[in-house]
Design a protein around this motif. Sequence first.
Motif, PDB file in Angstrom:
ATOM      1  N   ASP A 109       1.619 -20.115 -28.082  1.00 27.34           N
ATOM      2  CA  ASP A 109       1.055 -18.859 -27.581  1.00 27.34           C
ATOM      3  C   ASP A 109       1.898 -17.697 -28.104  1.00 27.34           C
ATOM      4  N   GLU A 110       1.529 -16.473 -27.760  1.00 24.97           N
ATOM      5  CA  GLU A 110       2.225 -15.298 -28.292  1.00 24.97           C
ATOM      6  C   GLU A 110       3.665 -15.174 -27.793  1.00 24.97           C
ATOM      7  N   PHE A 111       4.030 -15.963 -26.788  1.00 25.37           N
ATOM      8  CA  PHE A 111       5.393 -15.937 -26.251  1.00 25.37           C
ATOM      9  C   PHE A 111       6.250 -17.083 -26.801  1.00 25.37           C
ATOM     10  N   GLY A 112       5.666 -17.913 -27.654  1.00 24.13           N
ATOM     11  CA  GLY A 112       6.410 -19.014 -28.266  1.00 24.13           C
ATOM     12  C   GLY A 112       6.322 -20.329 -27.515  1.00 24.13           C
ATOM     13  N   LYS A 113       5.495 -20.385 -26.470  1.00 22.77           N
ATOM     14  CA  LYS A 113       5.334 -21.628 -25.717  1.00 22.77           C
ATOM     15  C   LYS A 113       4.362 -22.541 -26.469  1.00 22.77           C
ATOM     16  N   GLU A 114       4.783 -23.795 -26.659  1.00 29.48           N
ATOM     17  CA  GLU A 114       3.934 -24.745 -27.367  1.00 29.48           C
ATOM     18  C   GLU A 114       2.706 -25.082 -26.520  1.00 29.48           C
ATOM     19  N   LEU A 115       1.530 -24.920 -27.147  1.00 29.97           N
ATOM     20  CA  LEU A 115       0.276 -25.207 -26.461  1.00 29.97           C
ATOM     21  C   LEU A 115      -0.274 -26.580 -26.828  1.00 29.97           C
ATOM     22  N   ASN A 116      -0.110 -26.948 -28.100  1.00 31.65           N
ATOM     23  CA  ASN A 116      -0.676 -28.208 -28.570  1.00 31.65           C
ATOM     24  C   ASN A 116      -0.012 -28.640 -29.862  1.00 31.65           C
ATOM     25  N   HIS A 117      -0.098 -29.933 -30.147  1.00 29.63           N
ATOM     26  CA  HIS A 117       0.471 -30.496 -31.366  1.00 29.63           C
ATOM     27  C   HIS A 117      -0.456 -31.616 -31.835  1.00 29.63           C
ATOM     28  N   PHE A 118      -0.859 -31.569 -33.095  1.00 30.33           N
ATOM     29  CA  PHE A 118      -1.768 -32.567 -33.650  1.00 30.33           C
ATOM     30  C   PHE A 118      -1.135 -33.200 -34.882  1.00 30.33           C
ATOM     31  N   THR A 119      -1.330 -34.518 -35.036  1.00 35.24           N
ATOM     32  CA  THR A 119      -0.717 -35.237 -36.144  1.00 35.24           C
ATOM     33  C   THR A 119      -1.721 -35.968 -37.034  1.00 35.24           C
ATOM     34  N   LYS A 120      -2.983 -35.848 -36.725  1.00 36.49           N
ATOM     35  CA  LYS A 120      -4.012 -36.475 -37.571  1.00 36.49           C
ATOM     36  C   LYS A 120      -4.542 -35.436 -38.549  1.00 36.49           C
ATOM     37  N   THR A 121      -4.623 -35.824 -39.806  1.00 43.54           N
ATOM     38  CA  THR A 121      -5.068 -34.903 -40.848  1.00 43.54           C
ATOM     39  C   THR A 121      -6.439 -34.329 -40.548  1.00 43.54           C
ATOM     40  N   THR A 122      -7.348 -35.129 -40.021  1.00 36.06           N
ATOM     41  CA  THR A 122      -8.691 -34.628 -39.715  1.00 36.06           C
ATOM     42  C   THR A 122      -8.641 -33.556 -38.632  1.00 36.06           C
ATOM     43  N   GLU A 123      -7.772 -33.739 -37.631  1.00 35.16           N
ATOM     44  CA  GLU A 123      -7.625 -32.731 -36.576  1.00 35.16           C
ATOM     45  C   GLU A 123      -7.019 -31.441 -37.133  1.00 35.16           C
ATOM     46  N   VAL A 124      -6.001 -31.587 -37.971  1.00 33.97           N
ATOM     47  CA  VAL A 124      -5.357 -30.413 -38.582  1.00 33.97           C
ATOM     48  C   VAL A 124      -6.384 -29.642 -39.398  1.00 33.97           C
ATOM     49  N   ASN A 125      -7.152 -30.350 -40.211  1.00 35.93           N
ATOM     50  CA  ASN A 125      -8.170 -29.690 -41.041  1.00 35.93           C
ATOM     51  C   ASN A 125      -9.209 -28.973 -40.193  1.00 35.93           C
ATOM     52  N   GLN A 126      -9.629 -29.588 -39.112  1.00 40.30           N
ATOM     53  CA  GLN A 126     -10.634 -28.994 -38.227  1.00 40.30           C
ATOM     54  C   GLN A 126     -10.099 -27.720 -37.572  1.00 40.30           C
ATOM     55  N   ILE A 127      -8.874 -27.762 -37.104  1.00 35.15           N
ATOM     56  CA  ILE A 127      -8.290 -26.582 -36.459  1.00 35.15           C
ATOM     57  C   ILE A 127      -8.156 -25.439 -37.455  1.00 35.15           C
ATOM     58  N   VAL A 128      -7.654 -25.738 -38.654  1.00 37.40           N
ATOM     59  CA  VAL A 128      -7.506 -24.697 -39.678  1.00 37.40           C
ATOM     60  C   VAL A 128      -8.863 -24.100 -40.017  1.00 37.40           C
ATOM     61  N   GLU A 129      -9.872 -24.940 -40.156  1.00 36.59           N
ATOM     62  CA  GLU A 129     -11.216 -24.446 -40.473  1.00 36.59           C
ATOM     63  C   GLU A 129     -11.725 -23.505 -39.373  1.00 36.59           C
ATOM     64  N   GLU A 130     -11.492 -23.869 -38.122  1.00 35.34           N
ATOM     65  CA  GLU A 130     -11.925 -23.030 -36.998  1.00 35.34           C
ATOM     66  C   GLU A 130     -11.169 -21.695 -36.954  1.00 35.34           C
ATOM     67  N   VAL A 131      -9.879 -21.730 -37.223  1.00 32.69           N
ATOM     68  CA  VAL A 131      -9.044 -20.538 -37.106  1.00 32.69           C
ATOM     69  C   VAL A 131      -9.212 -19.619 -38.302  1.00 32.69           C
ATOM     70  N   VAL A 132      -9.124 -20.177 -39.499  1.00 33.04           N
ATOM     71  CA  VAL A 132      -9.154 -19.371 -40.725  1.00 33.04           C
ATOM     72  C   VAL A 132     -10.579 -19.041 -41.133  1.00 33.04           C
ATOM     73  N   GLN A 133     -11.518 -19.907 -40.813  1.00 34.66           N
ATOM     74  CA  GLN A 133     -12.939 -19.757 -41.132  1.00 34.66           C
ATOM     75  C   GLN A 133     -13.189 -19.619 -42.631  1.00 34.66           C
ATOM     76  N   LEU A 134     -12.398 -20.346 -43.396  1.00 33.99           N
ATOM     77  CA  LEU A 134     -12.590 -20.485 -44.845  1.00 33.99           C
ATOM     78  C   LEU A 134     -12.415 -21.949 -45.182  1.00 33.99           C
ATOM     79  N   GLU A 135     -13.035 -22.388 -46.260  1.00 30.19           N
ATOM     80  CA  GLU A 135     -12.828 -23.761 -46.696  1.00 30.19           C
ATOM     81  C   GLU A 135     -12.893 -23.835 -48.165  1.00 30.19           C
TER      82      GLU A 135
END
Length: 146
Positions: free
Chosen positions: A120-146
């Motif tokens: 979060d904006e205060f540096g508190k960890e909200l979530n951690h993902f270690t699967k490549t498919t999850e990482v790719n999905q999150i980046v796609e949602e946040v950046v909205q580019l592929e």
Amino acid sequence: MKPIKLNLQAFGPYLNETIDFSSFYEHHIFLIAGKTGAGKTTLFDAMSYALFGKTNGLNREPKEMRSTFAKPSEETKVAFTFSAQNKVYQIERIPEQVLAKKRGDGVREVKAKATITIFDEFGKELNHFTKTTEVNQIVEEVVQLE
């Protein structure tokens, strides 16, 4: 999306280099300059690889980005931290590579890996993902580019 930090380990011509983008923001503009072959494009390759798992050029695969200066036991990886949507995202990707065994002689094949940690904006960890498919999905949602 606002880049914060980029760390390259044994990636392209860089053995261990960190770029802190936050120091550039007070000037509102910055220039990436250098001689031919100095590694300018590699910085964009590293950010693209961290975000999408591939370099920005069609000529290079991520596993080909391993530094020729790296020791056989040194791991190639990229860590990229950026902010978006009032959160901070820290991505680490390791390309497929061949490294020296940790014990004894010989080599071992290392598979590609990806992790993302969301704060979060205060540096508190909200979530951690270690699967490549999850990482790719999150980046796609946040950046909205592929």
